[in-house]
Scaffold this active site. Structure first.
Site: not given
Ligand code: UD1
Ligand code: CA
Length: 471
Positions: A195, A131, A36-37, A39, A388, A359, A413, A43
């Site tokens: 609960n 939940y 259940l997601a 809501g 470098a 990456k 470099s 808050r």
């Protein structure tokens, strides 16, 4: 404790502690998972749906899905509502086999489960309801819940402060009903058995019970919790399986999220140290749920592990590194101040130094990338040396392109490698080159302006500048 005893005749205690392996019996029936997601999580004071807030670098709903995955479910359904589009996208990445059911209006947990039922059509077995904002449920607890033979099984806990939780009303050794805090009288509010919201119910029975829920209560909602009373009224069995309160912790505010993060990190740090990882300063190292680090790996201060990292035994991560979705082999050293992004594969004895970003690149054994470099979408052969300031120019604004660097190559470099491009084995590039064409094996590639030297010109320019300033 408060378990139904007629089914299994397995004594009267269902106290489940995390790590108790004897209760982790495999469920005997197929399991489907409903998370259940929907809501809003108002808050959290956030535009981001609550279940997408991250804990250990992973959205909250990902923790629930991972816990549920331990049951090897035949189907997984996430009920989304607020921010459904973003939740659907995130769920697709976290668990490609999960399906999403839409709950356009949040009319209660029972109504939420009803939205999942069409996607459970034809499934026979136990439905486990979780939940999406409750990240700490353990695999052992879920296994105990799913394996319990009662018709309706509820995960409960003895709350230190029962607050506004629903209360589990037990008669003899059977769960009789669940009373929501809002609907509870003073005597009921004294009950400390609460609960958690997690339940296991046989699929056809769940559909039948949920179809009969009403919303005549203090909240005007369709309470999933009312299925217990309905089941008992027709002589079905209901039971409580209990777990430690820490497992049922739900996130409602950013304060709670911060506390949960602290608890999660404390546990991961302790696990790493206990497994023989050398953490220079455990409190400054941050883990994801799946971070895997071998014994005797050395991790410096202020290292952050995002999801999907494995570091082999004996590798060394120096301080201030950020790693995500990457693999570091034995003997490799990384950092300080290095960033390994998804798809970075470092073979044995690779050295990645400071201010290097890697990456989606494979670095074969013995490669050295000492300083100030970006390698993206590249393959670097054994023992190649990357000077470098080298940059793989892998992106042209539309597509990504690959760079191949052969074994024992020497990249001077400040080389710009404009991909797609290949530098052969044992080849070199001159410092400051912009390499736009392939460099064959054993060749030198030079791509820079020839130097011009003017004797005495620097001195004459300085003199003229000073004269103009009157000095
Ligand atoms: C619920 C339980 C309560 C239990 C508590 C534990 C009910 C009626 N009450 O109360 O007994 O002690 O959890 O934390 O079940 N959700 C939806 N759609 C909805 C309503 C809720 O998807 O229409 C989701 C929420 O996103 C959340 C979960 O269900 O993840 C629980 O909902 P919430 O409103 O927080 O329930 P509680 O009032 O806390
Ligand atoms: Ca709640």
């Amino acid at each position: 404790m408060m378990a139904d005893e007629r089914g299994a005749g397995q004594g009267h205690s269902e106290q489940v502690a995390p790590g108790d392996s004897h209760v982790a019996a495999a469920p005997t029936q197929p399991v489907a998972l409903v998370v259940l997601a929907a809501g809003q999580g108002s808050r959290m004071l956030s535009d981001l749906p609550k279940v997408l807030h991250r804990l250990g670098g992973v959205p909250l709903v990902g923790h629930a899905l991972a816990a549920g995955r331990s049951l090897d479910p035949a189907r997984v359904v996430v009920v989304a509502g607020h921010g459904a589009e973003a939740v659907t996208k995130a769920v697709g990445k976290l668990d490609p086999e999960a399906q999403v059911a839409l709950q356009a209006e949040q009319l209660g947990t029972g109504h939420a489960v009803a939205q999942a039922l069409p996607l459970l059509e034809g499934f026979a077995g136990r439905v486990v309801v979780l939940y999406g904002d409750t990240p700490f449920i353990s695999a052992e607890t879920l296994a105990a819940l799913a394996a319990h033979p009662a018709d309706v099984v509820v995960l409960g806990f003895e709350a230190a402060d029962p607050g506004r939780y629903g209360r589990l009303i037990v008669k003899g050794d059977t769960l009789d009903r669940i009373v929501e805090f809002k609907d509870a009288d003073e005597a009921t509010r004294q009950v400390a058995l609460c609960n958690s919201g997690v339940m296991a119910v046989e699929a056809a029975l769940l559909a039948d019970l949920v179809g009969r829920l009403g919303n005549d209560n203090a909240a005007g909602e369709y309470y999933l919790t009312d299925i217990v009373g309905l089941a008992r009224a027709e002589g079905r069995t209901a039971a409580v399986v209990t777990c430690d309160e820490a497992e049922t912790l739900g996130i409602n505010t950013r304060v709670e999220l911060a506390a949960a993060e602290a608890a999660f990190q404390a546990r991961k740090r302790a696990e790493a140290v206990e497994a023989g990882v050398a953490l220079a300063d455990p409190a400054t190292v941050w883990f994801a749920p799946d971070t895997a680090i071998g014994r005797d790996a050395v991790i410096g201060q202020n290292v952050v592990f995002g999801p999907g990292v494995t570091v082999e035994s004996g590798a060394e991560i120096l301080p201030f590194c950020h790693l995500e979705g990457c693999h570091v082999s034995a003997g490799a050293t990384v950092g300080p101040f290095a960033r390994l992004r998804p798809g970075a594969e470092l073979s044995g004895d690779v050295h990645v130094g400071n201010f290097v970003e890697i990456k989606n690149s494979v670095l074969d054994a013995g490669v050295k990338v000492g300083h100030l470099t970006y390698l993206g979408d590249a393959h670097v052969g054994e023992r190649a040396n990357i000077g470098a300031g080298t940059v793989t120019c892998n992106y042209d604004g539309v597509g990504k392109h690959r760079t191949e660097i052969g074994a024992d190559a020497f990249i001077g470099s400040d080389t710009m490698l404009v991909a797609p491009v290949r530098v052969g084995a044992r080849a070199m590039t001159g410092s400051g080159s912009v390499i736009t064409a392939d460099v064959p094996d054993d060749a030198l590639g030079l791509g820079r302006a020839r130097q011009v030297t003017k004797p005495g010109l620097a001195a004459r320019i300085m003199q003229a500048l000073r004269a103009a300033k009157g000095r």
